[in-house]
Design a protein around this motif. Structure first.
Motif, mmCIF file in Angstrom:
data_model
loop_
_atom_site.group_PDB
_atom_site.id
_atom_site.type_symbol
_atom_site.label_atom_id
_atom_site.label_comp_id
_atom_site.label_asym_id
_atom_site.label_seq_id
_atom_site.Cartn_x
_atom_site.Cartn_y
_atom_site.Cartn_z
ATOM 1 N N ARG A 221 -14.432 -0.914 0.608
ATOM 2 C CA ARG A 221 -15.335 -1.996 1.144
ATOM 3 C C ARG A 221 -14.872 -2.731 2.255
ATOM 4 N NH1 ARG A 221 -17.607 -5.549 2.492
ATOM 5 N NH2 ARG A 221 -19.250 -6.891 2.107
ATOM 6 N N PHE A 222 -13.216 -2.480 2.812
ATOM 7 C CA PHE A 222 -12.589 -3.420 3.719
ATOM 8 C C PHE A 222 -12.489 -2.626 4.401
ATOM 9 C CE2 PHE A 222 -14.035 -7.550 1.273
ATOM 10 C CZ PHE A 222 -14.293 -7.179 0.397
ATOM 11 N N THR A 223 -12.843 -2.179 5.968
ATOM 12 C CA THR A 223 -12.293 -1.299 6.697
ATOM 13 C C THR A 223 -11.768 -2.208 8.500
ATOM 14 O OG1 THR A 223 -14.342 -1.185 6.966
ATOM 15 C CG2 THR A 223 -13.360 0.476 5.619
ATOM 16 N N GLY A 224 -12.197 -4.036 7.692
ATOM 17 C CA GLY A 224 -11.883 -4.458 8.987
ATOM 18 C C GLY A 224 -10.214 -4.848 9.316
ATOM 19 N N SER A 225 -10.402 -5.862 10.241
ATOM 20 C CA SER A 225 -8.946 -5.944 10.780
ATOM 21 C C SER A 225 -8.253 -6.790 9.889
ATOM 22 C CB SER A 225 -9.171 -6.850 12.222
ATOM 23 O OG SER A 225 -7.657 -7.630 11.724
ATOM 24 N N SER A 226 -6.783 -5.822 9.674
ATOM 25 C CA SER A 226 -5.809 -6.321 8.535
ATOM 26 C C SER A 226 -5.489 -7.865 9.351
ATOM 27 C CB SER A 226 -4.925 -5.183 7.887
ATOM 28 O OG SER A 226 -5.418 -3.903 8.453
ATOM 29 N N ALA B 272 -11.677 -1.898 -2.980
ATOM 30 C CA ALA B 272 -11.172 -2.751 -2.005
ATOM 31 C C ALA B 272 -11.116 -1.891 -0.465
ATOM 32 C CB ALA B 272 -10.202 -3.681 -2.557
ATOM 33 N N ASP B 273 -10.070 -0.695 -0.911
ATOM 34 C CA ASP B 273 -10.047 0.435 0.251
ATOM 35 C C ASP B 273 -11.029 0.972 0.604
ATOM 36 O OD1 ASP B 273 -8.431 3.544 0.230
ATOM 37 O OD2 ASP B 273 -8.053 1.230 1.274
ATOM 38 N N THR C 14 -7.256 -3.724 4.589
ATOM 39 C CA THR C 14 -6.959 -5.411 4.307
ATOM 40 C C THR C 14 -7.661 -4.569 2.548
ATOM 41 O OG1 THR C 14 -8.452 -5.411 6.530
ATOM 42 C CG2 THR C 14 -9.678 -6.394 4.371
ATOM 43 N N THR D 186 -6.163 -2.484 -11.841
ATOM 44 C CA THR D 186 -5.969 -3.765 -11.014
ATOM 45 C C THR D 186 -5.210 -2.621 -9.076
ATOM 46 O OG1 THR D 186 -5.168 -5.436 -11.255
ATOM 47 C CG2 THR D 186 -4.023 -5.285 -9.272
ATOM 48 N N HIS D 187 -4.072 -2.040 -9.552
ATOM 49 C CA HIS D 187 -3.739 -0.809 -8.338
ATOM 50 C C HIS D 187 -4.605 0.491 -8.544
ATOM 51 C CE1 HIS D 187 -0.124 -4.022 -8.498
ATOM 52 N NE2 HIS D 187 0.026 -3.439 -10.087
ATOM 53 N N ASP E 276 -15.814 -8.101 11.625
ATOM 54 C CA ASP E 276 -14.983 -8.140 11.098
ATOM 55 C C ASP E 276 -14.947 -6.775 10.146
ATOM 56 O OD1 ASP E 276 -16.524 -9.082 9.303
ATOM 57 O OD2 ASP E 276 -15.456 -9.893 8.586
ATOM 58 N N ASP E 277 -15.994 -5.793 10.475
ATOM 59 C CA ASP E 277 -16.241 -4.405 9.339
ATOM 60 C C ASP E 277 -16.775 -3.366 9.439
ATOM 61 O OD1 ASP E 277 -18.008 -4.939 5.711
ATOM 62 O OD2 ASP E 277 -16.683 -3.923 6.557
ATOM 63 N N ARG F 214 1.459 -1.212 -0.026
ATOM 64 C CA ARG F 214 -0.044 0.357 -0.168
ATOM 65 C C ARG F 214 0.701 1.666 -0.161
ATOM 66 N NH1 ARG F 214 -5.748 1.143 1.281
ATOM 67 N NH2 ARG F 214 -5.090 3.761 1.687
ATOM 68 N N LEU G 184 -9.395 -1.159 -8.951
ATOM 69 C CA LEU G 184 -9.908 -2.083 -7.562
ATOM 70 C C LEU G 184 -9.424 -2.301 -6.436
ATOM 71 C CD1 LEU G 184 -11.246 -4.852 -7.590
ATOM 72 C CD2 LEU G 184 -8.818 -5.926 -7.852
ATOM 73 N N HIS G 185 -8.398 -1.204 -6.530
ATOM 74 C CA HIS G 185 -7.319 -1.346 -5.065
ATOM 75 C C HIS G 185 -8.859 0.120 -4.728
ATOM 76 C CE1 HIS G 185 -3.388 -0.138 -2.927
ATOM 77 N NE2 HIS G 185 -4.211 -0.550 -1.733
ATOM 78 N N VAL H 72 -5.587 -6.301 -2.850
ATOM 79 C CA VAL H 72 -5.376 -6.392 -4.377
ATOM 80 C C VAL H 72 -4.565 -6.472 -4.665
ATOM 81 C CG1 VAL H 72 -4.859 -4.192 -5.642
ATOM 82 C CG2 VAL H 72 -6.923 -4.223 -4.422
ATOM 83 N N SER I 1 -6.007 -2.855 1.011
ATOM 84 C CA SER I 1 -4.126 -3.827 -0.167
ATOM 85 C C SER I 1 -3.457 -4.606 0.237
ATOM 86 C CB SER I 1 -3.426 -2.390 0.741
ATOM 87 O OG SER I 1 -4.276 -1.074 0.559
#
Lengths: 474, 59
Positions: free
Chosen positions: A224-229, A221-222, B10, A213-214, B55-56, A161, A217-218, B15, B12
């Protein structure tokens, strides 16, 4: 080797704190880096890895050695560091928002090549900041040794990232949209987010390589997904992530970055080399004067403000350790960098700097990445053919310009075009009549004499320009 | 020995896997499906109206 921390002037670098496992300080003019126990264990493995020793030999990683274990950090931190490294000092610190396109591209390529080589030794990088790279002349050098650590099987590259935000997106802005990246990175120390990149790059040219992609999509996804890495990283491991995928990601990024090209072929000052406004005798006389002054003694650092094609930077570099060749035009800086890179010059560092709007301090407390005068003090400043642009285009009073040159502290070679000079009359012609009636050669010379000792004065053959050699008041 | 300090993020991370190509996209898809299954399970465990999804969550 002098034990670090023993000098009373030991002080932590203001930009070295984001990674809590290590910190950099200066003492006795040397650069040290303290490592906590975990970092020390990691670096011990890294230093014995084949990729690391090869990179050191090539000069791709800054020369680094262990300092005595008894070393102490700045006051109050005596017990904090398990081990201390000493790094070779980089002559001048520069930042990604001062680099041209090709400089950022080369820094990105160096980072990826090191990441790629490291994984063959089961080493990864925990970050991928553009601030991990410095330039020694026209050569990028990786300086953040503790960025490397042992690779944990089944994990993706944690630096992806940050690489996108500080390297890939800025490069894409320039390559795909002809946007200068400097003002973006100057405004955001963490770089460009995926969402911002998508907003700028989407549209007709969105089919460019790497966009889907970079960027697209990035960004999706950024959002959409905010949960635990941490959950995601372990989830990917369970889903079958493996080292081969890590390698494939890095290889594809490298191909993408290497393939980016900046298409702009001209800019405001890109044709300056023809110097139609100079007679050849004038140019020779100017070069002779610069050579004579520069050659009077060896200097550590010289600034060439408005360096353009680097003609006078090269002359100054014959008698200096480092010349900062600054210009506000990013295209001309890029051309100069590529020429210096091709001929292997190491004593000149090109920089995109507008003297009318120089790099401020950015980041935490405004000091994390300090302004240029805090990083470099010139013993000699070449201010050739810039004062009229600062005064007439940027409306900076000539007294303020001269005061600024006084503040820099060193000698100055100042070129003053008179009010009858063709370039001056052109610039004045852009403004309402009378706006710059105060711009007069005799006035500016008197202002200079009020602030400096005037060691020499040369009138160029064309009769409209004067060169002054100015030294600080004795 | 491991001193990672950044949040890889997440989105990143997923992707980054896709960037590896088809095999990586497959891993990314499996990861996302697992997250969505977890979310569905969390919602049904929590009951209707309690949609706190572990998780969200956003801070």
């Amino acid at each position: 080797m002098t034990p670090p921390g023993s000098a009373p002037d030991a002080a932590y670098d203001p930009g070295s704190f984001r990674d809590p496992s290590s910190r950099v300080w200066q003492a006795d003019g040397k650069i040290f880096r303290g490592l906590d126990a975990d970092a020390a264990a990691a670096v011990e493995i890294v230093r014995s890895a084949r990729f690391f020793t090869s990179a050191l030999e090539r000069g791709d990683i800054v020369a680094t050695d262990l300092a005595p274990a008894s070393a102490a950090g700045p006051a109050g931190d005596d017990d904090r560091w398990e081990a201390v490294l000493e790094h070779e000092r980089v002559p001048v610190i520069t930042y990604p928002h001062e680099w041209s396109f090709s400089m950022l591209q080369d820094a990105a390529t160096l980072t990826l090549r090191l990441v790629r080589a490291a994984i063959d030794d089961d080493i990864t990088t925990k970050d991928a900041s553009a601030y991990n790279v410095q330039f020694v002349g026209a050569r990028p050098v990786f300086i953040d040794v503790p960025s490397f650590e042992p690779y944990r099987s089944g994990e993706a590259w944690w630096g992806y990232r940050q690489f996108c935000q500080l390297f890939l997106f800025p490069l894409m802005f320039t390559a795909y949209k002809d946007l200068s990246h400097q003002r973006w990175l100057r405004g955001a120390i963490d770089g460009i987010t995926p969402g911002e990149a998508k907003k700028v790059l989407e549209g007709r040219r969105a089919g460019h390589k790497g966009y889907f992609t970079h960027v697209w999509l990035h960004a999706k996804a950024d959002a959409r997904f905010t949960g635990s890495s941490a959950d995601t990283v372990s989830g990917m491991k369970k889903a079958g992530y493996r080292k081969e995928l890590y390698i494939a990601t890095v290889d594809r990024l490298l191909a993408l970055v290497e393939g980016l090209e900046w298409e702009r072929s001209d800019s405001t000052w890109s044709d300056y080399t023809s110097r139609g406004h100079y007679q050849s005798k004038e140019l020779l006389l100017k070069a002779d004067m610069v050579r004579s002054i520069a050659g009077q003694r060896h200097r550590e650092q010289v600034w060439d403000v408005g360096a353009n094609d680097g003609m006078f930077s090269r002359i100054a570099a014959e008698h200096a350790d480092t010349v900062l060749a600054m210009d506000a035009d990013d295209l001309v800086v890029d051309r100069l960098y590529r020429e210096l890179r091709a001929d292997g010059t190491t004593g000149i560092v090109p920089m995109v700097v507008n003297f009318a709007d120089p790099t401020p301090g950015i980041g935490w407390n405004g000091t994390e990445r300090p302004p240029l005068p805090d990083r470099s003090r010139p013993e000699l400043t070449l201010a050739l053919a810039v004062i009229h642009h600062l005064a007439l285009t940027h409306n900076v009073p000539t007294t303020a310009i001269l005061d600024r040159l006084v503040d820099l502290g060193g000698e100055v070679v100042l070129e003053i075009p008179s009010e009858t000079d063709p370039m001056v009359t052109t610039l004045m012609g852009h403004k309402r009549a009378g706006t710059h009636d105060a711009y007069r050669l005799d006035t500016i010379e008197a202002q200079a004499a009020d602030r400096f000792d005037v060691r020499d004065r040369v009138e160029l053959p064309g009769g409209t320009r004067v060169l002054l050699h100015l030294t600080p008041r004795s | 020995m491991f001193t990672a300090y950044l949040d890889p993020a997440t989105g990143s991370a997923i992707v980054g896997a896709v960037a590896a190509g088809a095999a990586g996209a497959s891993v990314a898809a499996k990861t996302m499906l697992a997250k969505m299954r977890f979310k569905k399970t969390a919602i049904s465990d929590a009951g209707v109206g309690d949609v706190e999804v572990a998780d969200d969550t956003t801070t």
